[in-house]
Structures are given as C-alpha cells and as structure tokens.
Design an enzyme around this catalytic site. Structure first.
Site, PDB file in Angstrom:
ATOM      1  N   PRO A 154      26.472  42.097  42.994  1.00 17.01           N
ATOM      2  CA  PRO A 154      27.731  41.855  42.283  1.00 17.01           C
ATOM      3  C   PRO A 154      28.869  42.719  42.822  1.00 17.01           C
ATOM      4  O   PRO A 154      28.674  43.892  43.125  1.00 17.01           O
ATOM      5  CB  PRO A 154      27.393  42.259  40.845  1.00 17.01           C
ATOM      6  CG  PRO A 154      26.321  43.285  40.990  1.00 17.01           C
ATOM      7  CD  PRO A 154      25.540  42.936  42.217  1.00 17.01           C
ATOM      8  N   GLY A 155      30.028  42.145  42.956  1.00 14.21           N
ATOM      9  CA  GLY A 155      31.197  42.904  43.388  1.00 14.21           C
ATOM     10  C   GLY A 155      32.261  42.839  42.316  1.00 14.21           C
ATOM     11  O   GLY A 155      32.489  43.786  41.559  1.00 14.21           O
ATOM     12  N   ARG A 156      32.859  41.643  42.198  1.00 12.30           N
ATOM     13  CA  ARG A 156      33.988  41.444  41.287  1.00 12.30           C
ATOM     14  C   ARG A 156      33.684  41.888  39.860  1.00 12.30           C
ATOM     15  O   ARG A 156      34.532  42.529  39.221  1.00 12.30           O
ATOM     16  CB  ARG A 156      34.341  39.950  41.280  1.00 12.30           C
ATOM     17  CG  ARG A 156      35.569  39.597  40.476  1.00 12.30           C
ATOM     18  CD  ARG A 156      35.667  38.069  40.266  1.00 12.30           C
ATOM     19  NE  ARG A 156      35.449  37.328  41.480  1.00 12.30           N
ATOM     20  CZ  ARG A 156      36.393  36.919  42.323  1.00 12.30           C
ATOM     21  NH1 ARG A 156      37.652  37.196  42.063  1.00 12.30           N
ATOM     22  NH2 ARG A 156      36.086  36.228  43.404  1.00 12.30           N
ATOM     23  N   ARG A 178      45.702  37.744  46.284  1.00 15.40           N
ATOM     24  CA  ARG A 178      44.939  36.701  45.596  1.00 15.40           C
ATOM     25  C   ARG A 178      45.805  35.562  45.020  1.00 15.40           C
ATOM     26  O   ARG A 178      45.444  34.399  45.180  1.00 15.40           O
ATOM     27  CB  ARG A 178      44.049  37.298  44.493  1.00 15.40           C
ATOM     28  CG  ARG A 178      43.067  38.359  45.011  1.00 15.40           C
ATOM     29  CD  ARG A 178      41.986  38.697  43.994  1.00 15.40           C
ATOM     30  NE  ARG A 178      41.075  37.589  43.820  1.00 15.40           N
ATOM     31  CZ  ARG A 178      41.088  36.773  42.815  1.00 15.40           C
ATOM     32  NH1 ARG A 178      41.919  36.960  41.818  1.00 15.40           N
ATOM     33  NH2 ARG A 178      40.255  35.763  42.753  1.00 15.40           N
ATOM     34  N   CYS A 221      59.228  38.463  52.835  1.00 14.65           N
ATOM     35  CA  CYS A 221      59.999  37.282  53.234  1.00 14.65           C
ATOM     36  C   CYS A 221      59.131  36.053  53.425  1.00 14.65           C
ATOM     37  O   CYS A 221      58.874  35.613  54.553  1.00 14.65           O
ATOM     38  CB  CYS A 221      60.780  37.601  54.499  1.00 14.65           C
ATOM     39  SG  CYS A 221      62.047  38.797  54.133  1.00 14.65           S
TER      40      CYS A 221
END
Ligand code: LLP
Length: 417
Positions: free
Chosen positions: A278-280, A316, A347
């Site tokens: 697991p990361g998030r 994201r 920009c």
C-alpha cells in the site's frame, strides 16, 4: 490530541501544531505531513491482516521522503521499491533486504545487481525478457535471485484509466498462460532464479470492495496450478496495493474486510506469507500542500483564485482530473460561497488545483490547505517554469521537523553549464 488535520479554535492544525505557524516559519507553498496519521494509516492495514504472516511493504513511490521512510521503518514496515534510486533511499534509512520488494517493468542490470547484493526479499518479474536478464545477472554474481511472477489477470479495477494496471492492454504483468510457461522455464532453464511467489497489482485508488476478492480467487487458483504443474514451492503471495481513500466527503476509504475475509482462509490452505504494497492509503491522507492566495481575478467567464502553488508542485489535478479538497487554514466565515477555479502561476491552461469548485471565497493573502496531498504529491513535482520544489515538514510527536529543505533557484541551475 487527535492525530491529523483538525481545526482547533478556528485554526487548522496538524497533530496539534497550527499550520499557519509552519507557513510563517517555512514559507509557502509547503508540504506538511502528520507523523501520527502515517502511523495510524500503516497500523490500519497491518491490523486488517494481523491474523496471518504479512509483510506490509509501503510503496515508496507514493512518498519517498527519508524522514517518512524512517518513521515507517520504526513501525516495522517493509518497502516496495521500483528503481535503483528508491533502493538507495531505503538503504540510507538502514532497511535490510528481507523487508524490500523490487517491482517495475524496466529494471536495468545495474539495478538488479545492486538489489541482489542487498539481498532483497523478492523481485517482481514483469516479462520474460526481464527474467532472462535477471537470470544472467544472478549467474554472473553466482547467486540465486528470488522472484515472484507478476500476473496480469485482465480484471478492471474500475479506477482512472491512467492508474489501471491489471488489464491486458496495460504494460504490467504477464498473462496467466505465459506466466505458467515462465514458471516452467524458471524450473528447467533459468536456474539462477528461484520462483518463490506470485504478485498481482491491478490498479490504484480502488474504491469498489468487490475487486480485491476477485483477484484473490484468480491468483490463489493460479498459485495452486503453478505448484501442481511445476512443483514450485511458493512461499509468498503479493497482492500489491491500490486501497482507495476518500478524496471527497461523500466517499469512503476502501473497506479492507471483504479482501481479508476472502484472503485469509486461502492463505492458510496454501501456507504462504502475504505481502501487500500500500502507498496512497498510508501517505495520502497524512499530507497537505499549504498554499497562499496571490490574487483574485474575475475573468470574462470564470472567477480565478490564483495560488502560489501550481501543477509543478501537485500534478494530480492536471494529470488525472483528480479532486483534492481545498480548505482555509483559518476557518472560513460561514455563508459566502461561489464557483471558483483554483489555479497556479504556471503558464499552462492546464495548471489548476481545482476547477469549477463550489467553495468558500478566500481573500488575497489567505493561507489554504490542499488536502490528501501526502501521496503522489511532492514525488511527482517538477521544476517547470523554474520553480524550486517546496520544503517538506513532518510532525512527529507533536514536533515539526524539516524533512526536506526548500530548494533554491541556484539548486536548479547547479548542473547546468
Ligand atoms: N504496487 C505496485 C506494483 C504499484 O504499481 C503501485 C502503484 C503500488 C503498489 C501502490 O499503489 P497505491 O497503494 O498507492 O494505490 N500517480 C498516481 C498513482 C500511480 C500508482 C502507481 N503504482 C496517482 O497520483 O494517482
């Protein structure tokens, strides 16, 4: 003190520390992480699978700051890495090979060599060509490389197309048929490899709790078949990560119970160790990106809040149209709302942190927190428009520490001639 981000007397705090103090001291934009939440999120996953032998291998790519890795190392976490660079990070924190999983579709020979030398627990194999290269590297070193074949079960994880990894059109993993043939080749021909497990990770930010149980059924059936047909003695099954979080108020984080319920009896029957990556779910909710309002601009068709943070710091929204809640650090006065675009100074018309957001109306100079930015935030930052990366602050035991200094423009130019 409640861990994480909460208002105390109208001020948004992290583990009890006012965010406005941190911005004043360290500037803006600023990444801030809650050590208490990192710990709590790690423990939630570990607890859900505590009834079995399980290595929770935190996915370093989601947030690879050394202080974050150190904190999770102390929790007993393992680590999922995808490059020689990430290997250097976990080595720097003092993590032994037995707690490291090496994944990724494009491992170079020098990266393989470094990982074998460090004694990683397993390589997740993504292709036949990679298996051949690893076999050669291991043979030259007179070692056997432990491998888990990453299978691609062609299951739709029902998540964003750019973070779907388990469908046959994705570059990840090997189809079941070919995985079986590869297992056979490892036994007969690629003898510097030892097949110790299978790996499967079909996507990220999965919120549908029926997905992981489907994967369990396919992978455990396949594990039995591999053992029966090739005589391999599998020791590990790795189900990756992908546990979704609640970016929006109406969402709920993925319930791990249906996954654990489907998985635990199967693991017992097979007698294998479980690995998760697991990361998030560990790092995302534990971080915010603090940003200041530079200007308010009334356009012809839209109202813009121009921030000092941009797609260079948090990619994201631009890349996946991802939703991140934006809240005021000083609690907003009730009542006034409007539909606003929160944009950065970069920009590009694609430089936004939120589009058409029904929101409180901030004033110039206000400090805002972009939530759930602890995963795939800083690690995906760029220097576009010559923007030095922000500092990162980690709060541990109620004390804020600088986990990474703010970059300077001189840092950005130092390798240029
Ligand atoms: N294991 C493997 C093999 C992976 O490819 C990933 C993520 C993970 C574990 C961790 O997945 P998690 O638990 O974090 O969902 N940048 C994208 C996410 C990319 C995920 C890449 N792989 C985003 O910001 O949504």
């Amino acid at each position: 003190m409640k861990p994480g981000f909460h208002y105390v007397n109208g001020q948004l705090c992290v583990d009890g520390v006012p965010l406005s103090e941190l911005a004043e001291k360290h500037g803006s934009p600023l990444y801030v992480y809650s050590g208490a939440l990192l710990q709590a999120n790690y423990r939630r996953v570990a607890k859900a699978f505590a009834k079995t032998d399980c290595l929770v291998a935190y996915s370093v790519k989601s947030n690879s700051n050394l202080s974050v890795l150190h904190l999770l190392e102390q929790e007993g976490s393992g680590f999922d890495i995808v490059s020689g660079g990430e290997l250097e990070r976990v080595k720097k924190v003092g993590i032994k090979g037995e707690r490291i999983i090496f994944a990724g579709v494009g491992k170079r020979a020098d990266e393989m060599q470094a990982a074998i030398k460090h004694g990683v627990l397993e390589f997740n194999l993504e292709s036949e060509a990679e298996a051949e290269r690893l076999n050669q590297v291991a043979a030259t070193m007179k070692r056997k490389a432990p491998v888990a074949i990453r299978v691609n079960p062609n299951i739709d994880a029902k998540t964003h197309v750019k973070i779907t990894t388990g469908k046959k059109e994705n570059k990840f993993g090997i189809s079941m048929n070919r995985a079986m043939a590869l297992a056979e080749r490892i036994r007969t021909e690629l003898t510097s490899l030892e097949l110790i497990g299978l790996h499967c990770h079909i996507g990220s930010q999965i919120l549908d709790s029926s997905i992981h149980p489907q994967v369990v059924s396919v992978v455990t059936d396949f594990a039995r078949e591999v053992m029966a047909r090739t005589g391999a003695k599998l020791k590990t099954l790795n189900f990756g990560g992908g546990f979704g979080i609640a970016y929006k108020a109406e969402q709920k984080p993925l319930d791990l119970k249906p996954f654990a319920d489907a998985l635990l009896p199967e693991l017992k029957k097979l007698g294998v160790k479980l690995i998760l990556e697991p990361g998030r779910s560990i790092s995302a909710p534990a971080g915010v990106l603090l940003t200041k309002v530079e200007y308010f601009k009334q356009g012809e068709a839209k109202s813009f809040v121009i921030l000092d943070a941009s797609m260079s710091e948090l990619m994201r929204p631009t890349l996946y149209d991802a939703y991140h809640e934006i809240v005021p650090v000083l609690k907003a006065r009730k009542g006034k709302t409007a539909v606003l675009d929160f944009v950065g100074p970069v920009c590009e018309s694609g430089d936004y942190l939120a589009l058409d957001r029904e929101s409180f109306v901030p004033a110039q100079g206000d400090l805002l927190a972009i939530k759930d930015a602890g995963a795939y935030g800083f690690v995906m930052a760029s220097h576009y428009n010559t923007r030095p990366n922000p500092a990162e602050i980690l709060v541990v035991d109620g004390k804020a520490q600088v986990a990474r200094k703010r970059e300077t423009v001189a840092d950005l130019m130092k390798h240029e001639l």
